[in-house]
Design a protein around this motif. Structure first.
Motif, PDB file in Angstrom:
ATOM      1  N   GLU A 136      82.037 104.969  53.726  1.00 53.57           N
ATOM      2  CA  GLU A 136      81.959 103.513  53.910  1.00 53.57           C
ATOM      3  C   GLU A 136      80.660 103.215  54.634  1.00 53.57           C
ATOM      4  OE1 GLU A 136      84.363  99.823  56.040  1.00 53.57           O
ATOM      5  OE2 GLU A 136      84.883 101.873  56.573  1.00 53.57           O
ATOM      6  N   GLN A 137      79.940 102.206  54.175  1.00 54.95           N
ATOM      7  CA  GLN A 137      78.698 101.817  54.827  1.00 54.95           C
ATOM      8  C   GLN A 137      78.633 100.298  54.857  1.00 54.95           C
ATOM      9  OE1 GLN A 137      75.360 103.800  53.108  1.00 54.95           O
ATOM     10  NE2 GLN A 137      73.921 103.024  54.615  1.00 54.95           N
ATOM     11  N   THR A 138      78.293  99.755  56.015  1.00 57.90           N
ATOM     12  CA  THR A 138      78.201  98.306  56.148  1.00 57.90           C
ATOM     13  C   THR A 138      76.832  97.916  56.696  1.00 57.90           C
ATOM     14  OG1 THR A 138      79.035  98.188  58.422  1.00 57.90           O
ATOM     15  CG2 THR A 138      80.679  98.170  56.668  1.00 57.90           C
ATOM     16  N   CYS A 139      76.525  96.645  56.599  1.00 56.84           N
ATOM     17  CA  CYS A 139      75.272  96.156  57.153  1.00 56.84           C
ATOM     18  C   CYS A 139      75.359  96.121  58.679  1.00 56.84           C
ATOM     19  CB  CYS A 139      74.932  94.789  56.577  1.00 56.84           C
ATOM     20  SG  CYS A 139      76.094  93.490  57.031  1.00 56.84           S
ATOM     21  N   GLU A 140      74.238  95.908  59.286  1.00 58.60           N
ATOM     22  CA  GLU A 140      74.100  95.967  60.746  1.00 58.60           C
ATOM     23  C   GLU A 140      75.148  95.162  61.504  1.00 58.60           C
ATOM     24  OE1 GLU A 140      72.555  96.980  64.411  1.00 58.60           O
ATOM     25  OE2 GLU A 140      71.930  97.804  62.507  1.00 58.60           O
ATOM     26  N   GLY A 141      75.434  93.956  61.077  1.00 59.25           N
ATOM     27  CA  GLY A 141      76.295  93.078  61.860  1.00 59.25           C
ATOM     28  C   GLY A 141      77.776  93.119  61.519  1.00 59.25           C
ATOM     29  N   VAL A 142      78.200  94.026  60.633  1.00 59.99           N
ATOM     30  CA  VAL A 142      79.598  94.053  60.204  1.00 59.99           C
ATOM     31  C   VAL A 142      80.273  95.320  60.713  1.00 59.99           C
ATOM     32  CG1 VAL A 142      81.164  94.071  58.221  1.00 59.99           C
ATOM     33  CG2 VAL A 142      79.088  92.683  58.162  1.00 59.99           C
TER      34      VAL A 142
END
Length: 188
Positions: A136-142
């Motif tokens: 799983e990979q999310t953007c900086e603010g999530v």
């Protein structure tokens, strides 16, 4: 080439864990068990401590499931200890933190932001054979959800232990699974 189904690459890192001295962790130490590599951008930041605290709330459950947990950032093991000693949220955590100041682990998992020298916000579940089963990979603010991570690990463990079975969307432990076959094609 995709990372799911690939073997973790060799690494060696110094870890910090509460109530322990600093110690070395390698890719060989991970084999034979389930493991979570929980990458985050940096110590002493904002979203990261909330995610790590959330993961810490699931630590005992993960341990009962036979899962080792490694928090990983490009900070040093000394920084991890200082953060643990000064932050109320991080001070409660029992899992190991790997120092990745040479960026070896972050590069191996494909999550290093080269221009910043920081890891992306990413999670990898590795099976006892050292094979990546969940990512799983999310953007900086999530921020991520550790309860969902536990569900995914239970599903991955179920599939490993029950060849020929798969877990449908939103599968929960003790729910029905599927046996893929031509009989199911066009019927779901």
């Amino acid at each position: 080439m995709g990372i799911i189904g690939s073997q973790i690459k060799p690494f060696k890192a110094t870890a910090f864990q509460a109530d322990k001295d600093f110690f070395e962790v390698t890719d060989e130490d991970v084999k034979g068990k389930w493991a979570v590599f929980f990458f985050y951008p940096a110590d002493f930041t904002f979203v990261c401590p909330t995610e790590l605290e959330d993961l810490g709330a699931q630590y005992d459950t993960l341990q009962k499931m036979g899962v080792d947990v490694y928090g990983v950032s490009t900070d040093t093991h000394f920084s991890h200890k200082a953060w643990h000693d000064t932050s109320e949220k991080i001070g409660k955590l029992k899992f190991a933190f790997l120092g990745d100041q040479l960026h070896t682990i972050s590069k191996n998992f494909g999550v290093l932001r080269e221009e910043m020298g920081l890891a992306d916000r990413a999670t990898f579940v590795v099976d006892p054979d050292g094979v990546i089963q969940v990512m799983e990979q999310t953007c900086e603010g999530v921020g991520r959800n550790a309860t969902e991570l536990v569900r995914k690990i239970k599903a991955a463990q179920y599939v490993r232990n029950n060849p020929g079975q798969v877990c449908p969307a939103a599968w929960e432990e003790d729910s029905d699974t599927l046996t893929p076959s031509l009989d199911l094609v066009g019927k779901l």
